[in-house]
Design an enzyme around this catalytic site. Structure first.
Site, PDB file in Angstrom:
ATOM      1  N   ASN A  45      -5.219   2.162 -10.380  1.00  0.00           N
ATOM      2  CA  ASN A  45      -4.539   1.945 -11.655  1.00  0.00           C
ATOM      3  C   ASN A  45      -5.569   1.827 -12.769  1.00  0.00           C
ATOM      4  OD1 ASN A  45      -5.143  -0.537 -10.322  1.00  0.00           O
ATOM      5  ND2 ASN A  45      -3.768  -1.665 -11.668  1.00  0.00           N
ATOM      6  N   GLU A  58      -0.823   5.387  -7.912  1.00  0.00           N
ATOM      7  CA  GLU A  58      -0.114   6.488  -7.253  1.00  0.00           C
ATOM      8  C   GLU A  58      -0.130   7.750  -8.118  1.00  0.00           C
ATOM      9  OE1 GLU A  58       0.820   3.370  -7.628  1.00  0.00           O
ATOM     10  OE2 GLU A  58       2.259   2.717  -6.102  1.00  0.00           O
TER      11      GLU A  58
HETATM   12  N1  THU Z   1       0.628  -0.768 -10.354  1.00  0.00           N
HETATM   13  C1  THU Z   1       0.210   0.295  -9.626  1.00  0.00           C
HETATM   14  O1  THU Z   1      -0.837   0.892  -9.884  1.00  0.00           O
HETATM   15  N2  THU Z   1       0.996   0.702  -8.603  1.00  0.00           N
HETATM   16  C2  THU Z   1       2.115   0.064  -8.183  1.00  0.00           C
HETATM   17  O2  THU Z   1       2.720   0.477  -7.207  1.00  0.00           O
HETATM   18  C3  THU Z   1       2.584  -1.116  -8.891  1.00  0.00           C
HETATM   19  C4  THU Z   1       1.878  -1.462 -10.142  1.00  0.00           C
HETATM   20  C5  THU Z   1      -0.257  -1.270 -11.411  1.00  0.00           C
HETATM   21  C6  THU Z   1       0.205  -1.073 -12.814  1.00  0.00           C
HETATM   22  C7  THU Z   1      -0.540  -2.175 -13.534  1.00  0.00           C
HETATM   23  O3  THU Z   1      -1.840  -1.719 -13.838  1.00  0.00           O
HETATM   24  C8  THU Z   1      -0.658  -3.283 -12.496  1.00  0.00           C
HETATM   25  O4  THU Z   1      -0.421  -2.668 -11.249  1.00  0.00           O
HETATM   26  C9  THU Z   1       0.298  -4.430 -12.704  1.00  0.00           C
HETATM   27  O5  THU Z   1       1.568  -3.968 -12.878  1.00  0.00           O
END
Ligand code: THU
Length: 139
Positions: A45, A58
């Protein structure tokens, strides 16, 4: 998928999560996308000062794969944890990521959410996002 293959994918997701840029939530997510070619595309992320501009692990992985010309996928492992901690919960893709996966993957696409190599849950994309919107199906 065989257990060993799942565990390898989990390790790659764990590793990918270390690169997460998550100064706002401190929630570090790693994803490892297994493509039909056998190649694995990883993602983390990447948050932003303007919160909605952030991207999930993802979608980072899918973006890397599509931009390298690969659009057929078999499975994805996901590991989410707070900075400095082990994964204590199962992190499943958010709604936007489910929709992005549905664009490229069949309902049988395997989603693996893991705390570690031994503790993981598997689900098919069709269970996570039944009746996905696909423009092709509107024709
Ligand atoms: N996030 C992801 O990268 N994937 C997920 O499946 C859930 C949430 C990230 C987005 C944000 O940067 C952080 O997790 C908190 O929501």
């Amino acid at each position: 998928m065989e257990k060993e293959q799942i565990q390898t994918l989990i390790r790659e997701a764990e590793q990918a999560g270390k690169a997460a840029y998550a100064p706002y939530s401190d929630f570090m997510v790693g994803a490892a996308l297994l493509a039909a070619s056998g190649k694995v595309y990883t993602g983390c992320n990447i948050e932003n000062s303007s919160y909605p501009a952030g991207i999930c692990a993802e979608r980072t992985a899918v973006s890397k794969a599509v931009s390298e010309g690969e659009k057929e996928y078999l499975a994805m492992a996901i590991v989410g944890r707070f900075r400095g901690k082990n994964a204590e919960t199962y992190c499943y893709p958010c709604g936007i990521c489910r929709q992005v996966l549905a664009e490229f993957c069949r309902e049988e696409f395997l989603v693996i959410s893991a705390k570690n190599e031994e503790e993981y849950q598997t689900m098919m994309l069709g269970e996570l996002l039944p009746h996905a919107f696909l423009l092709d199906e509107q024709k």
